[in-house]
Design a protein around this motif. Structure first.
Motif, PDB file in Angstrom:
ATOM      1  N   ALA A 189      73.864  26.848  31.552  1.00  0.00           N
ATOM      2  CA  ALA A 189      72.472  27.242  31.801  1.00  0.00           C
ATOM      3  C   ALA A 189      72.349  28.763  31.750  1.00  0.00           C
ATOM      4  CB  ALA A 189      72.003  26.713  33.154  1.00  0.00           C
ATOM      5  N   LEU A 198      72.576  30.025  28.246  1.00  0.00           N
ATOM      6  CA  LEU A 198      71.348  29.685  27.523  1.00  0.00           C
ATOM      7  C   LEU A 198      70.235  30.682  27.866  1.00  0.00           C
ATOM      8  CD1 LEU A 198      70.136  27.474  25.667  1.00  0.00           C
ATOM      9  CD2 LEU A 198      69.358  26.310  27.731  1.00  0.00           C
ATOM     10  N   PHE A 199      70.084  30.983  29.164  1.00  0.00           N
ATOM     11  CA  PHE A 199      69.036  31.912  29.590  1.00  0.00           C
ATOM     12  C   PHE A 199      69.289  33.316  29.035  1.00  0.00           C
ATOM     13  CE2 PHE A 199      68.388  28.939  33.394  1.00  0.00           C
ATOM     14  CZ  PHE A 199      67.287  28.342  32.810  1.00  0.00           C
ATOM     15  N   ILE A 239      68.267  33.296  25.405  1.00  0.00           N
ATOM     16  CA  ILE A 239      66.807  33.277  25.275  1.00  0.00           C
ATOM     17  C   ILE A 239      66.227  34.642  25.633  1.00  0.00           C
ATOM     18  CG2 ILE A 239      64.676  32.279  26.184  1.00  0.00           C
ATOM     19  CD1 ILE A 239      66.218  29.661  26.602  1.00  0.00           C
ATOM     20  N   PHE A 260      64.073  37.031  23.052  1.00  0.00           N
ATOM     21  CA  PHE A 260      62.711  37.510  23.282  1.00  0.00           C
ATOM     22  C   PHE A 260      62.691  39.033  23.312  1.00  0.00           C
ATOM     23  CE2 PHE A 260      61.437  33.201  24.455  1.00  0.00           C
ATOM     24  CZ  PHE A 260      60.117  33.181  24.061  1.00  0.00           C
ATOM     25  N   LEU A 319      59.723  40.498  31.132  1.00  0.00           N
ATOM     26  CA  LEU A 319      60.195  39.128  31.353  1.00  0.00           C
ATOM     27  C   LEU A 319      61.558  38.905  30.703  1.00  0.00           C
ATOM     28  CD1 LEU A 319      56.885  37.173  30.703  1.00  0.00           C
ATOM     29  CD2 LEU A 319      57.979  37.572  32.905  1.00  0.00           C
ATOM     30  N   ALA A 320      61.728  39.434  29.489  1.00  0.00           N
ATOM     31  CA  ALA A 320      62.990  39.236  28.774  1.00  0.00           C
ATOM     32  C   ALA A 320      64.144  39.860  29.555  1.00  0.00           C
ATOM     33  CB  ALA A 320      62.900  39.828  27.371  1.00  0.00           C
ATOM     34  N   MET A 322      64.822  37.628  32.502  1.00  0.00           N
ATOM     35  CA  MET A 322      65.491  36.411  32.038  1.00  0.00           C
ATOM     36  C   MET A 322      66.980  36.664  31.805  1.00  0.00           C
ATOM     37  SD  MET A 322      64.453  33.254  30.397  1.00  0.00           S
ATOM     38  CE  MET A 322      65.241  32.704  31.868  1.00  0.00           C
ATOM     39  N   LYS A 335      68.057  29.018  39.378  1.00  0.00           N
ATOM     40  CA  LYS A 335      67.683  28.334  38.135  1.00  0.00           C
ATOM     41  C   LYS A 335      66.185  28.086  38.090  1.00  0.00           C
ATOM     42  CE  LYS A 335      71.990  26.052  36.996  1.00  0.00           C
ATOM     43  NZ  LYS A 335      72.734  24.793  37.088  1.00  0.00           N
ATOM     44  N   ALA A 362      64.591  31.234  37.074  1.00  0.00           N
ATOM     45  CA  ALA A 362      64.793  31.410  35.636  1.00  0.00           C
ATOM     46  C   ALA A 362      63.827  30.529  34.846  1.00  0.00           C
ATOM     47  CB  ALA A 362      66.238  31.094  35.263  1.00  0.00           C
ATOM     48  N   VAL A 421      60.433  32.147  34.745  1.00  0.00           N
ATOM     49  CA  VAL A 421      60.402  33.251  33.783  1.00  0.00           C
ATOM     50  C   VAL A 421      60.369  32.702  32.353  1.00  0.00           C
ATOM     51  CG1 VAL A 421      61.625  35.280  32.949  1.00  0.00           C
ATOM     52  CG2 VAL A 421      61.578  34.780  35.383  1.00  0.00           C
ATOM     53  N   LEU A 422      61.150  31.654  32.110  1.00  0.00           N
ATOM     54  CA  LEU A 422      61.131  31.048  30.777  1.00  0.00           C
ATOM     55  C   LEU A 422      59.728  30.538  30.444  1.00  0.00           C
ATOM     56  CD1 LEU A 422      62.575  30.125  28.247  1.00  0.00           C
ATOM     57  CD2 LEU A 422      63.326  28.076  29.442  1.00  0.00           C
ATOM     58  N   LEU A 429      56.899  31.706  31.663  1.00  0.00           N
ATOM     59  CA  LEU A 429      56.065  32.889  31.411  1.00  0.00           C
ATOM     60  C   LEU A 429      56.299  33.409  29.998  1.00  0.00           C
ATOM     61  CD1 LEU A 429      56.602  34.779  34.810  1.00  0.00           C
ATOM     62  CD2 LEU A 429      54.471  33.753  34.036  1.00  0.00           C
ATOM     63  N   LEU A 430      57.573  33.439  29.581  1.00  0.00           N
ATOM     64  CA  LEU A 430      57.898  33.923  28.231  1.00  0.00           C
ATOM     65  C   LEU A 430      57.281  33.019  27.168  1.00  0.00           C
ATOM     66  CD1 LEU A 430      61.609  35.123  28.401  1.00  0.00           C
ATOM     67  CD2 LEU A 430      59.643  36.449  27.634  1.00  0.00           C
ATOM     68  N   PHE A 489      56.063  36.617  18.569  1.00  0.00           N
ATOM     69  CA  PHE A 489      57.058  35.535  18.526  1.00  0.00           C
ATOM     70  C   PHE A 489      56.590  34.312  17.733  1.00  0.00           C
ATOM     71  CE2 PHE A 489      57.136  37.494  22.862  1.00  0.00           C
ATOM     72  CZ  PHE A 489      58.183  38.361  22.621  1.00  0.00           C
ATOM     73  N   LEU A 508      67.801  20.908  29.636  1.00  0.00           N
ATOM     74  CA  LEU A 508      67.663  21.687  30.865  1.00  0.00           C
ATOM     75  C   LEU A 508      67.881  20.816  32.104  1.00  0.00           C
ATOM     76  CD1 LEU A 508      64.725  24.008  29.826  1.00  0.00           C
ATOM     77  CD2 LEU A 508      67.044  24.712  30.386  1.00  0.00           C
ATOM     78  N   LEU A 545      71.314  20.341  32.830  1.00  0.00           N
ATOM     79  CA  LEU A 545      71.949  21.536  33.387  1.00  0.00           C
ATOM     80  C   LEU A 545      71.372  21.876  34.764  1.00  0.00           C
ATOM     81  CD1 LEU A 545      72.065  23.756  30.164  1.00  0.00           C
ATOM     82  CD2 LEU A 545      73.845  22.278  31.080  1.00  0.00           C
ATOM     83  N   CYS A 598      68.259  22.144  35.737  1.00  0.00           N
ATOM     84  CA  CYS A 598      67.084  22.999  35.751  1.00  0.00           C
ATOM     85  C   CYS A 598      65.831  22.122  35.712  1.00  0.00           C
ATOM     86  CB  CYS A 598      67.074  23.947  34.553  1.00  0.00           C
ATOM     87  SG  CYS A 598      68.496  25.026  34.499  1.00  0.00           S
TER      88      CYS A 598
END
Lengths: 155, 501
Positions: free
Chosen positions: A15, A18-19, A22, A26, A50-51, A54, B168, B171, B174-175, B177-178, B193, B426, B429, B431
């Motif tokens: 995890a 992965l974060f 990501i 970004f 944010l990136a 993250m 997690k 995180a 935040v993911l 939000l992204l 993006f 996820l 894992l 999450c």
């Protein structure tokens, strides 16, 4: 994959990694845009914050995962994943050219194989019932603009 | 008594034949799908969202609210009959409900759940009606900085109450939000993006994301556990609790309603927290705590009342502040936005029919639930016997057709499947997907409020701590973070969620 690193928590490591990936991705692509200033935030301002968050969070999760033991991730059910997600993609590909008359039975028939308890009768019956139901309810009842017969079938 | 006039307006909206029909449809569909094993309220609502977009905003929200408590109630039914809680909030119900069912008292457990839910629903509707207007008035004075602080608080609180590891969950927020920043930036018009994919110009379709994360990913999770389905109780027994049982459930129902109503208002709250707390309280004050876990009727009455009360009061932050406190409310905010309504304090003054109509529909919906469900229990039991291998292809069909019908874009189907895969990975894992959805919904709003606050303060970051309300909200956020990191609280929190698992 029981305990690939001996100690450590595979789920946290995966995890976290992965974060981090990501976050970096970004952060990287955010650089195509203007960062601006706090007073006049550019399009990259918020995503960049944010990136960074993250990536930091991912790193912390990763490091913690290396330090303390945890449960293994376990085996991935490749067959079920392929047979649930694949037919979904196939539905998207076939719905315009073939229409519901073929796309729905394909979706139902193939995805039904994902279960280990699948039976031939159950598969055929549910494909039949769901196709008729979809045509009756979605196309005729609700009038959704989804073709019953696709353009290859003369619709 | 202005409030009576307002509620009257609401009732007149709900009692129009068309809206009554939508409320009934929502409650019925919600229960029907909620009863099906493996489908919780979030998945049910995500799946049925497209069906409501053609309706006027009021009807669509009334129907969605009906689906919510229908699914909630349906989840309790599966919890009691097959020990398979469709959602977290009925996890506690399963503890004693299933034991009651095994002793042949399934009928009494189901009736207790229904009665408790109805009492809780009635009280909670009143709470919403009294609390929402003053809160909306306060919120009308909020500036951009306050809103930003409030959203930070909401997101942090949702993390505190999510299951699983805290980091997690942060995180995942935040993911979310992204992911929310993907698409055209409203200020500069630049595409962020999107990799020049035209379908991404308007951002990620939120229905595709929700359906993928909650609908598709759940199919894969359920298939993992396919072999371990628990046996169904076929003996329902007498539907009515006997006199002794009636006497025993009064206290738990009232206490559960109170606790649930209060905890439901908290950001991140909703149905789950109240159910856990109510169960714990009953066990603590009971003279026979050893009976809990072995079919104590109090252990069904309290959490069921609490989860319904909490489900309802969690509408308060959504209706008054436009801030969703849980994934279901996030879906409601999404639905409103698609209807062209910006959720927030102005909804009450600008759309009184919508605001009061939804509140009044809560009570009508709960009335429908109790009237319909007790006689229909036999039907629900039969639905429970449908094997999962026949069920999930149908869920797939509904999701695929539903998401396609939104914009008529095959790309939405691919996006949904992609998020199904991402969501499943996820979850494997550890999450949880719920914080991600909240982040995704709040992301664009947060960015906009941050931008406005910064412009007003001429780029001075201290604006968030020099404005008193904003400071208070941020201090509260800090307090939650500090409390969460205390080792004792962390252990207790993990314990509380462990007990349920």
């Amino acid at each position: 994959m029981p305990g690939t690193l001996g100690r450590g928590s595979p789920r946290d490591i995966a995890a976290g990694a992965l974060f981090v990936v990501i976050g970096c991705a970004f952060g990287w692509f955010a650089q195509d845009h203007d960062l601006g200033t706090p007073n006049r935030m550019g399009p990259a301002f918020f995503p960049t914050i944010l990136a960074v968050m993250m990536t930091v969070l991912g790193t912390v999760i990763l490091v913690q995962g290396l330090r303390r033991p945890g449960e293994p991730i376990g085996r991935w059910p490749w067959r079920a994943m392929l047979l649930v997600l694949g037919p979904g993609i196939l539905f998207g590909l076939t719905i315009r050219p073939l229409g519901m008359i073929a796309a729905v039975p394909l979706l139902v028939g193939l995805s039904a194989l994902a279960s280990r308890q699948v039976t031939a009768v159950g598969l055929i019956l549910s494909a039949l019932v769901l196709t008729l139901f979809s045509i009756a309810v979605f196309a005729h009842g609700l009038g959704l603009p989804i073709p019953v017969f696709g353009r290859l079938l003369g619709g | 008594m202005e409030i009576l006039g307002d509620l009257g307006l609401g009732l007149s909206v709900v009692l129009s034949p068309l809206n009554l029909a939508w409320c009934l449809t929502g409650v019925l569909l919600g229960t029907l799908i909620g009863v099906l094993p493996g489908l919780g309220p979030a998945a049910t609502i995500a799946m049925l969202l497209p069906a409501t977009f053609g309706l006027p905003a009021v009807s669509s929200l009334i129907m969605l609210a009906g689906i919510y408590y229908g699914a909630q109630y349906g989840g309790s039914t599966t919890a009691i009959l097959i020990n398979l809680p469709g959602e977290t909030s009925s996890v506690v119900t399963a503890l004693d409900g299933y034991q009651m069912a095994r002793k042949g008292r399934a009928g009494a457990a189901l009736a207790t759940a229904a009665i408790g839910s109805f009492v809780a629903g009635t009280v909670a509707t009143a709470v919403v009606a009294f609390l929402a207007p003053p809160l909306a008035d306060v919120a009308l004075n909020f500036g951009a900085a306050e809103y930003f602080a409030l959203m930070v608080l909401g997101l942090v609180a949702s993390v505190a109450l999510a299951r699983g590891p805290v980091l997690k969950a942060v995180a995942m927020v935040v993911l979310g939000l992204l992911l929310g920043t993907i698409g055209t930036d409203i200020n500069s018009g630049e595409q962020r993006f999107t990799f020049d994919i035209p379908e991404l110009a308007d951002g990620i379709n939120f229905v595709a994301l929700a359906m993928g994360m909650f609908g598709i990913a759940e199919i894969l999770t359920n298939l993992d556990h396919e072999a371990t389905r628990k046996p169904l109780t076929r003996v329902i027994g007498s539907l009515l609790p006997n006199r002794e049982e009636c006497r025993r459930i009064i206290g738990p129902i009232l206490r559960g309603t109170g606790l649930g109503s209060v905890l439901g208002i908290l950001p991140g709250g909703g149905a789950v927290l109240g159910a856990f707390a109510a169960y714990a309280v009953e066990k603590k004050i009971s003279k026979t705590p050893q009976a809990f876990g072995h079919g104590a009727i109090e252990g069904v009455a309290a959490p069921e009342s609490a989860n319904n009360a909490g489900a309802q009061t969690s509408f308060i932050p959504m209706l008054t502040l436009g801030i969703p406190s849980n994934p279901v409310m996030a879906l409601m905010v999404g639905a409103l936005t698609i209807q062209g309504i910006q959720p927030g304090p102005q909804v009450m003054s600008e759309q009184p029919e919508l605001f009061w109509g939804v509140i009044a529909s809560m009570w009508i919906g709960n009335l429908m639930l109790i009237v319909l469900n007790l006689p229909l229990i036999g039907l629900w039991v039969r639905l429970l016997t449908i094997p999962y291998r026949l069920l999930y292809p149908a869920i797939l069909v509904f999701c695929c057709v539903g998401v396609l019908s939104l914009n008529n874009l095959a790309s939405d189907v691919y996006l949904m499947i992609l998020f199904g895969l991402v969501g499943y990975v996820l979850v494997r894992l550890d999450c949880e997907p719920a914080p991600l959805l909240l982040g995704f919904i709040l992301g664009p709003m947060m960015e906009e409020y941050l931008r406005r606050a910064m412009i007003l303060a001429r780029g001075d970051m201290t604006t968030f701590v020099t404005r008193p309300i904003s400071l208070a909200l941020l201090l509260l956020t800090l307090a939650i973070i500090l409390v969460l990191t205390l080792p004792r609280v962390r252990a207790k929190r993990e314990e509380a969620f462990e007990e349920a698992a």
